[in-house]
Design an enzyme around this catalytic site. Sequence first.
Site, PDB file in Angstrom:
ATOM      1  N   GLU A 140      11.656 -10.873 -18.458  1.00  0.00           N
ATOM      2  CA  GLU A 140      11.136 -10.064 -19.568  1.00  0.00           C
ATOM      3  C   GLU A 140      12.225  -9.857 -20.627  1.00  0.00           C
ATOM      4  O   GLU A 140      13.388  -9.671 -20.290  1.00  0.00           O
ATOM      5  CB  GLU A 140      10.649  -8.711 -19.039  1.00  0.00           C
ATOM      6  CG  GLU A 140       9.503  -8.864 -18.056  1.00  0.00           C
ATOM      7  CD  GLU A 140       9.081  -7.548 -17.415  1.00  0.00           C
ATOM      8  OE1 GLU A 140       9.658  -6.496 -17.775  1.00  0.00           O
ATOM      9  OE2 GLU A 140       8.192  -7.570 -16.562  1.00  0.00           O
ATOM     10  N   ARG A 142       6.184  -6.648  -9.854  1.00  0.00           N
ATOM     11  CA  ARG A 142       7.332  -7.352 -10.415  1.00  0.00           C
ATOM     12  C   ARG A 142       6.990  -8.838 -10.478  1.00  0.00           C
ATOM     13  O   ARG A 142       6.336  -9.386  -9.585  1.00  0.00           O
ATOM     14  CB  ARG A 142       8.586  -7.155  -9.552  1.00  0.00           C
ATOM     15  CG  ARG A 142       9.160  -5.743  -9.591  1.00  0.00           C
ATOM     16  CD  ARG A 142       9.758  -5.418 -10.947  1.00  0.00           C
ATOM     17  NE  ARG A 142      10.433  -4.127 -10.961  1.00  0.00           N
ATOM     18  CZ  ARG A 142       9.891  -2.981 -11.357  1.00  0.00           C
ATOM     19  NH1 ARG A 142       8.614  -2.971 -11.750  1.00  0.00           N
ATOM     20  NH2 ARG A 142      10.591  -1.873 -11.353  1.00  0.00           N
ATOM     21  N   HIS A 144       4.568  -5.112 -19.754  1.00  0.00           N
ATOM     22  CA  HIS A 144       5.156  -4.186 -18.782  1.00  0.00           C
ATOM     23  C   HIS A 144       4.977  -2.736 -19.233  1.00  0.00           C
ATOM     24  O   HIS A 144       5.949  -1.983 -19.385  1.00  0.00           O
ATOM     25  CB  HIS A 144       6.637  -4.488 -18.557  1.00  0.00           C
ATOM     26  CG  HIS A 144       7.142  -3.965 -17.229  1.00  0.00           C
ATOM     27  ND1 HIS A 144       8.201  -4.533 -16.564  1.00  0.00           N
ATOM     28  CD2 HIS A 144       6.737  -2.928 -16.456  1.00  0.00           C
ATOM     29  CE1 HIS A 144       8.432  -3.875 -15.435  1.00  0.00           C
ATOM     30  NE2 HIS A 144       7.549  -2.879 -15.363  1.00  0.00           N
ATOM     31  N   SER A 146       1.081  -4.987   4.005  1.00  0.00           N
ATOM     32  CA  SER A 146       2.369  -4.344   3.777  1.00  0.00           C
ATOM     33  C   SER A 146       3.246  -4.641   4.982  1.00  0.00           C
ATOM     34  O   SER A 146       2.812  -5.316   5.918  1.00  0.00           O
ATOM     35  CB  SER A 146       2.201  -2.832   3.566  1.00  0.00           C
ATOM     36  OG  SER A 146       1.542  -2.247   4.670  1.00  0.00           O
ATOM     37  N   LEU A 199       0.832  -1.196   0.000  1.00  0.00           N
ATOM     38  CA  LEU A 199       0.000   0.000   0.000  1.00  0.00           C
ATOM     39  C   LEU A 199       0.873   1.255   0.000  1.00  0.00           C
ATOM     40  O   LEU A 199       0.736   2.133   0.850  1.00  0.00           O
ATOM     41  CB  LEU A 199      -0.950  -0.003   1.195  1.00  0.00           C
ATOM     42  CG  LEU A 199      -2.206   0.857   1.030  1.00  0.00           C
ATOM     43  CD1 LEU A 199      -3.094   0.322  -0.075  1.00  0.00           C
ATOM     44  CD2 LEU A 199      -2.991   0.923   2.341  1.00  0.00           C
ATOM     45  N   GLY A 200       1.773   1.314  -1.001  1.00  0.00           N
ATOM     46  CA  GLY A 200       2.529   2.535  -1.239  1.00  0.00           C
ATOM     47  C   GLY A 200       1.724   3.463  -2.127  1.00  0.00           C
ATOM     48  O   GLY A 200       0.493   3.416  -2.166  1.00  0.00           O
TER      49      GLY A 200
END
Length: 317
Positions: A259, A230, A277, A172, A149-150
Amino acid sequence: MSATVLVLVETINEYLHIIESNDFHVILAPTPAERAQAIKAHGTQIKAVLTRGPLGLHAEEIAALPLLEIICVIGAGYEQVDLQAASNRGIVVTNGAGVNAPSVADHAMALLLSMVRDIPRADAAVRRSEWPKVMRPSLSGKQLGILGLGAVGMAIAQRAALGFDMQISYHSRQPRSDVDYTYCATPVELARNSDFLVIATPGGPGTRHLIDRQALDALGPHGFLVNIARGSVIVTADLINALEQRRIGGAALDVFDDEPNVPDGLKRLNNTVLTPHVAGLSPEAAHDTVQRVADNLVEYFAGRPVLTPVALPAPEK
């Protein structure tokens, strides 16, 4: 103030004038071959590097840049930047945490809607002159779990709560005292309490494989997963297995372990939505992230504190 900046990011050419207009000289090297050549040819001139989390900057590259003073990372993640090597040399590292949060949050909601409402398959059916009537869940009133929860997680929570009347839970490292959302002590508890689970945590060793078979089973056969963080946060083999066996309802992914190589196991499934992405890519986000880099460079080379420093480990003795 003039200094040479090595730019490794491949998506911001249109906005490099923001850096150059502040009297910085830019060397653009977005491919691995160009990157190696630029370091070899200009290593004794480069004082700053602009990169992003998955591209990083490695210890041997830092060693080949004797004048390097600052590494600026676009976006929040810096998982492939060798922070220890930077600390050992006294090199400052900055990031762009929160700058592209609106774009990433928009994409997260788009992926969630696409997956839950099965938009890609419906679109493909109409293009084949088919007219299927498939019953799909609604988002309204459902439980949304957010892992991390940034700035991005908060932007997703606001869109989901205010736009879709969803109930928000989160996990978090520490509970937040400034939100009314429900805190879950573990990722498994979060998944168990969620209809939809969105991964919005940074990458790196601290979040590696937080979502594994146990968490996926807790999400359950009617649950959907979205990852705009990610690929390393999820155990990919466990996810593919859960999707194949329909132990979860579906997954929408913008990020992957290696990736641009996406496992065939994900590509052949009809309960996945996959994007390359691009969650953080928008004209607004590109402009603002490059502006943040320019601002950090200006502050640093003027002898003032940078705006968004990354905490570094203690130098090795």
